[in-house]
Design a protein around this motif. Structure first.
Motif, PDB file in Angstrom:
ATOM      1  N   ASP A  53      39.530  26.762  42.662  1.00 19.95           N
ATOM      2  CA  ASP A  53      39.999  25.377  42.785  1.00 19.95           C
ATOM      3  C   ASP A  53      38.882  24.383  42.476  1.00 19.95           C
ATOM      4  N   TYR A  54      37.667  24.721  42.886  1.00 19.62           N
ATOM      5  CA  TYR A  54      36.509  23.870  42.626  1.00 19.62           C
ATOM      6  C   TYR A  54      36.314  23.703  41.113  1.00 19.62           C
ATOM      7  N   LYS A  58      44.554  28.888  31.749  1.00 25.49           N
ATOM      8  CA  LYS A  58      44.278  30.003  30.851  1.00 25.49           C
ATOM      9  C   LYS A  58      42.781  30.321  30.824  1.00 25.49           C
ATOM     10  N   ILE A  59      41.955  29.292  30.783  1.00 23.45           N
ATOM     11  CA  ILE A  59      40.506  29.489  30.802  1.00 23.45           C
ATOM     12  C   ILE A  59      40.076  30.174  32.092  1.00 23.45           C
ATOM     13  N   LEU A  60      40.593  29.696  33.217  1.00 22.42           N
ATOM     14  CA  LEU A  60      40.230  30.285  34.509  1.00 22.42           C
ATOM     15  C   LEU A  60      40.731  31.722  34.633  1.00 22.42           C
ATOM     16  N   THR A 100      36.685  36.983  36.873  1.00 18.42           N
ATOM     17  CA  THR A 100      35.633  37.015  37.874  1.00 18.42           C
ATOM     18  C   THR A 100      36.239  37.048  39.266  1.00 18.42           C
ATOM     19  N   HIS A 101      35.433  37.428  40.236  1.00 17.49           N
ATOM     20  CA  HIS A 101      35.857  37.378  41.636  1.00 17.49           C
ATOM     21  C   HIS A 101      35.572  35.974  42.139  1.00 17.49           C
ATOM     22  N   TRP A 102      36.609  35.266  42.537  1.00 19.92           N
ATOM     23  CA  TRP A 102      36.449  33.898  43.021  1.00 19.92           C
ATOM     24  C   TRP A 102      36.126  33.907  44.505  1.00 19.92           C
ATOM     25  N   VAL A 103      35.117  33.178  44.879  1.00 20.56           N
ATOM     26  CA  VAL A 103      34.664  33.100  46.270  1.00 20.56           C
ATOM     27  C   VAL A 103      35.625  32.226  47.070  1.00 20.56           C
ATOM     28  N   ASP A 104      35.907  32.636  48.303  1.00 20.23           N
ATOM     29  CA  ASP A 104      36.751  31.885  49.229  1.00 20.23           C
ATOM     30  C   ASP A 104      36.019  31.845  50.569  1.00 20.23           C
ATOM     31  N   LEU A 105      35.454  30.675  50.880  1.00 22.49           N
ATOM     32  CA  LEU A 105      34.613  30.543  52.068  1.00 22.49           C
ATOM     33  C   LEU A 105      35.127  29.445  52.991  1.00 22.49           C
TER      34      LEU A 105
END
Length: 98
Positions: free
Chosen positions: A12-13, A32-34, A39-44
């Motif tokens: 989202d960032y 589409k780019i994302l 990649t593994h997206w971080v969720d903190l």
């Protein structure tokens, strides 16, 4: 002691950054780019305490993350949040003393 919880979702960032900095990409192109980033997206979750302390929790593993382990967008997010909170605190103190 009061605290503020803020959730950081890396995908989202980056989506927000792309939307705000490019008038040439539409929503489907950004998605589409994302999606192709693979990649593994971080969720903190960041928990900021009034005394300046901090707790960072990885929402995927429920483990605590030390501040020194933050990288890239997560670190940028942390710095921007901390600066915003310090600025707000200082403005409140100025208003109280006026």
């Amino acid at each position: 002691m009061n605290s503020t919880k803020v959730r950081f979702i890396e995908r989202d960032y980056f989506r927000t950054m792309m939307v705000s900095h490019s008038s040439y990409l539409n929503d489907s192109q950004i998605e589409k780019i994302l999606d192709t980033a693979d990649t593994h997206w971080v969720d903190l979750t960041f928990k900021f305490f009034d005394d300046g302390s901090l707790t960072i929790i990885d929402n995927d593993t429920d483990l605590h993350i030390p501040l020194k382990d933050l990288r890239g967008a997560a670190y940028d997010f942390y710095v921007r949040q901390r600066i915003s909170m310090i600025r707000t605190n200082l403005e409140n103190k100025i208003l109280q003393s006026a």
